[in-house]
Design a protein around this motif. Sequence first.
Motif, short mmCIF file in Angstrom:
data_model
loop_
_atom_site.label_atom_id
_atom_site.label_comp_id
_atom_site.label_asym_id
_atom_site.label_seq_id
_atom_site.Cartn_x
_atom_site.Cartn_y
_atom_site.Cartn_z
N HIS A 237 9.11 -0.76 22.97
CA HIS A 237 9.67 -0.53 21.64
C HIS A 237 9.15 -1.62 20.73
O HIS A 237 9.13 -2.80 21.09
N ARG A 238 8.70 -1.26 19.54
CA ARG A 238 8.17 -2.24 18.58
C ARG A 238 9.24 -2.61 17.57
O ARG A 238 9.72 -1.77 16.80
N LEU A 239 9.64 -3.87 17.59
CA LEU A 239 10.65 -4.39 16.67
C LEU A 239 9.92 -5.10 15.52
O LEU A 239 9.16 -6.03 15.76
N ILE A 240 10.18 -4.65 14.28
CA ILE A 240 9.44 -5.13 13.12
C ILE A 240 10.42 -5.77 12.13
O ILE A 240 11.35 -5.11 11.65
N GLY A 241 10.24 -7.05 11.85
CA GLY A 241 11.02 -7.74 10.84
C GLY A 241 10.28 -7.71 9.51
O GLY A 241 9.08 -7.99 9.46
N VAL A 242 11.00 -7.40 8.42
CA VAL A 242 10.34 -7.14 7.13
C VAL A 242 11.09 -7.82 5.99
O VAL A 242 12.32 -7.78 5.93
N TYR A 243 10.33 -8.43 5.09
CA TYR A 243 10.84 -8.84 3.78
C TYR A 243 9.96 -8.17 2.73
O TYR A 243 8.84 -8.59 2.45
N ALA A 244 10.45 -7.10 2.15
CA ALA A 244 9.65 -6.28 1.23
C ALA A 244 9.63 -6.87 -0.17
O ALA A 244 10.57 -7.56 -0.58
N PRO A 245 8.57 -6.60 -0.94
CA PRO A 245 8.53 -7.07 -2.33
C PRO A 245 9.60 -6.38 -3.17
O PRO A 245 9.89 -5.19 -2.97
N TRP A 246 10.17 -7.13 -4.10
CA TRP A 246 11.25 -6.55 -4.91
C TRP A 246 10.71 -5.56 -5.93
O TRP A 246 11.42 -4.67 -6.38
N ASP A 247 9.44 -5.70 -6.30
CA ASP A 247 8.84 -4.78 -7.27
C ASP A 247 7.48 -4.31 -6.74
O ASP A 247 6.44 -4.92 -7.02
N PRO A 248 7.45 -3.21 -5.98
CA PRO A 248 6.19 -2.70 -5.46
C PRO A 248 5.55 -1.65 -6.34
O PRO A 248 4.66 -0.92 -5.91
N GLY A 249 6.01 -1.56 -7.57
CA GLY A 249 5.59 -0.46 -8.45
C GLY A 249 4.21 -0.65 -9.04
O GLY A 249 3.56 -1.69 -8.92
N ILE A 250 3.76 0.36 -9.72
CA ILE A 250 2.40 0.39 -10.28
C ILE A 250 2.23 -0.62 -11.41
O ILE A 250 1.11 -0.98 -11.76
N ASN A 251 3.34 -1.07 -11.99
CA ASN A 251 3.24 -2.02 -13.10
C ASN A 251 3.14 -3.47 -12.61
O ASN A 251 2.98 -4.38 -13.43
N ASN A 252 3.27 -3.68 -11.32
CA ASN A 252 3.16 -5.03 -10.79
C ASN A 252 1.69 -5.46 -10.78
O ASN A 252 0.82 -4.74 -10.30
N ALA A 253 1.42 -6.65 -11.29
CA ALA A 253 0.04 -7.12 -11.36
C ALA A 253 -0.52 -7.51 -10.00
O ALA A 253 -1.74 -7.63 -9.84
N ASP A 254 0.35 -7.71 -9.01
CA ASP A 254 -0.10 -8.13 -7.68
C ASP A 254 -0.50 -6.90 -6.86
O ASP A 254 0.35 -6.07 -6.52
N PRO A 255 -1.78 -6.73 -6.53
CA PRO A 255 -2.19 -5.55 -5.76
C PRO A 255 -1.59 -5.52 -4.36
O PRO A 255 -1.37 -4.44 -3.80
N ASN A 256 -1.32 -6.69 -3.78
CA ASN A 256 -0.71 -6.71 -2.45
C ASN A 256 0.69 -6.11 -2.47
O ASN A 256 1.09 -5.41 -1.54
N ALA A 257 1.45 -6.38 -3.52
CA ALA A 257 2.79 -5.80 -3.64
C ALA A 257 2.69 -4.28 -3.79
O ALA A 257 3.48 -3.54 -3.20
N ARG A 258 1.73 -3.81 -4.56
CA ARG A 258 1.58 -2.36 -4.75
C ARG A 258 1.16 -1.66 -3.46
O ARG A 258 1.48 -0.50 -3.26
#
Length: 296
Positions: free
Chosen positions: A106-127
Amino acid sequence: MNGLGGPGKISHVNSVISQRNPHAFVITETKTNEKLSAKLPREYNIFEEDAVPQSHGKAHKWGVAVGIRKDVQISQRVQLTQASLKGRVLAVDVILPTDTGRGFVHRLIGVYAPWDPGINNADPNAREFWGHLTAFCNGTLKSWSVSGDLNATVVSSEQAADKSDARVQFRRFLKDAKAHDLWSDVPDRNRLISWTSKARGSGGGGNIIDRIVSSKSLLVDSEIGVADRYTDFVPSTDHRAVVGKLVYAPPSSSYGNCMALPEVTQVFNQPRIKYPLKSERLVLAKLDYDYGFSVL
């Protein structure tokens, strides 16, 4: 955690973990480049995804730590190469035992997601974050679970301030990865009572953004709730932990046969040898006589 560098907060976190005694725990937003392995409970093997240095000053952001209780067999830590997942995602393969003495991965994955992953975010990694996490989960030929601060909701009633971009991408992730969100099984969840993150600038309640998600394959049963005992309190953070249980069926032949469990559990720390004192040897001998224990 909004930072896990201070000894006071670490002490509170360790107390919560010891009281709950889970098979695994996920800590997000550690915000530190210091190794935490020696500071977290010794009953767990600790894996860390280092926080990322900020572009200015000495501060760090993000960071994930995962602890696996030492009675759970570990297969491997999975290496991730995508820039969008750096500092945000940590994956460990564990072996779930069956009632026939065998086990499956079983693969256990811990995640901290970006708060703004939308298209308007200037950071391509977040998008690119949710798309890359979807591809990673779909490339896992086994059961998997994602736990942590996902910074997203399924419905607008789970959040005080609408964040439609994150919700759209999260729901697309659930669909494309064939995943099940555990909070969706709680019909009476309420952001005023079941909040996991305190709403800023609000008099009460908050957002349900700390979540557990599982692959639908092999999942038999699950439950989730807010860790709201008085012993769960951790100061200097506006989040409350969530506690979940996941039950999986062994894979059928179409997923591959279960493996035989090794006789020796994998050990990540160097062994420490202490020769017993004469008095301690006498105690062992007495135990052997009274209870039939073998003495090594």
